[in-house]
Design a protein around this motif. Sequence first.
Motif, PDB file in Angstrom:
ATOM      1  N   PHE A  74     -15.407   8.545  -8.827  1.00  0.00           N
ATOM      2  CA  PHE A  74     -16.440   8.099  -9.762  1.00  0.00           C
ATOM      3  C   PHE A  74     -17.344   9.258 -10.183  1.00  0.00           C
ATOM      4  N   ALA A 146     -16.460   0.640 -15.533  1.00  0.00           N
ATOM      5  CA  ALA A 146     -17.458   1.706 -15.655  1.00  0.00           C
ATOM      6  C   ALA A 146     -17.223   2.522 -16.921  1.00  0.00           C
ATOM      7  N   SER A 150     -20.171   2.318 -19.634  1.00  0.00           N
ATOM      8  CA  SER A 150     -20.936   3.554 -19.829  1.00  0.00           C
ATOM      9  C   SER A 150     -21.286   3.762 -21.296  1.00  0.00           C
ATOM     10  N   ALA A 157     -23.862   2.682 -15.223  1.00  0.00           N
ATOM     11  CA  ALA A 157     -22.649   1.876 -15.059  1.00  0.00           C
ATOM     12  C   ALA A 157     -21.711   2.520 -14.050  1.00  0.00           C
ATOM     13  N   ILE A 158     -21.586   3.833 -14.124  1.00  0.00           N
ATOM     14  CA  ILE A 158     -20.705   4.553 -13.202  1.00  0.00           C
ATOM     15  C   ILE A 158     -21.277   4.492 -11.792  1.00  0.00           C
ATOM     16  N   ASP A 159     -22.589   4.667 -11.667  1.00  0.00           N
ATOM     17  CA  ASP A 159     -23.225   4.582 -10.353  1.00  0.00           C
ATOM     18  C   ASP A 159     -23.037   3.205  -9.725  1.00  0.00           C
ATOM     19  N   ALA A 161     -20.664   0.961 -10.376  1.00  0.00           N
ATOM     20  CA  ALA A 161     -19.252   0.765 -10.025  1.00  0.00           C
ATOM     21  C   ALA A 161     -18.888   1.574  -8.783  1.00  0.00           C
ATOM     22  N   CYS A 162     -19.423   2.775  -8.680  1.00  0.00           N
ATOM     23  CA  CYS A 162     -19.174   3.609  -7.507  1.00  0.00           C
ATOM     24  C   CYS A 162     -19.710   2.943  -6.246  1.00  0.00           C
TER      25      CYS A 162
END
Length: 175
Positions: A74, A146, A150, A157-159, A161-162
């Motif tokens: 991620f 993500a 994003s 969004a990436i954070d 999902a990670c």
Amino acid sequence: MDTNPQLLAIAERLFYQRGYMATNMDMLARAANMSSRTLYKHAGSKSALVAEVLAARDRRFFEQVDGLDVRALFDALAVWIAQEGARGCLFLRILGETGAGEPSIVAAVLAHKARLREHVARIVQRDIGRRDEVLAGRIVLLFEGAVAASAWQGAAAIDAACGAAADLVTAARHP
């Protein structure tokens, strides 16, 4: 076909920014500073060119995310989005625009997504010490989500999902 890397980069940028259908061969020829005839000589057809663009993008993407754990996957996505832009997945956007009517495009998309799934499955196996296809599938969905989210949520969004993927990995380690 072995298309000029500069032409591939220009085509990728235009397809990503404008979309497949909105990018015509004349536009590509002007951007590449070549005649339409020369473009067709090098690229063949628009669908052949986009299949090469997708293959090149696939190679670049996997060079960036190769050999990572789930968190690093991620993190690599965040770097990719920062460098490439947040307009969603080019593979899925082009597939959607063409209605899955171009076999070369369908093949490129399916190959990329299968490679992503297998890559995530290997990462999961390294992270938890065993193969877990269900977990890999869930992480792929988080990853794909993500990428899409994003576009309007940015790095958040990436954070998110990670974090969800890391929670799933932790739960899988300690059932």
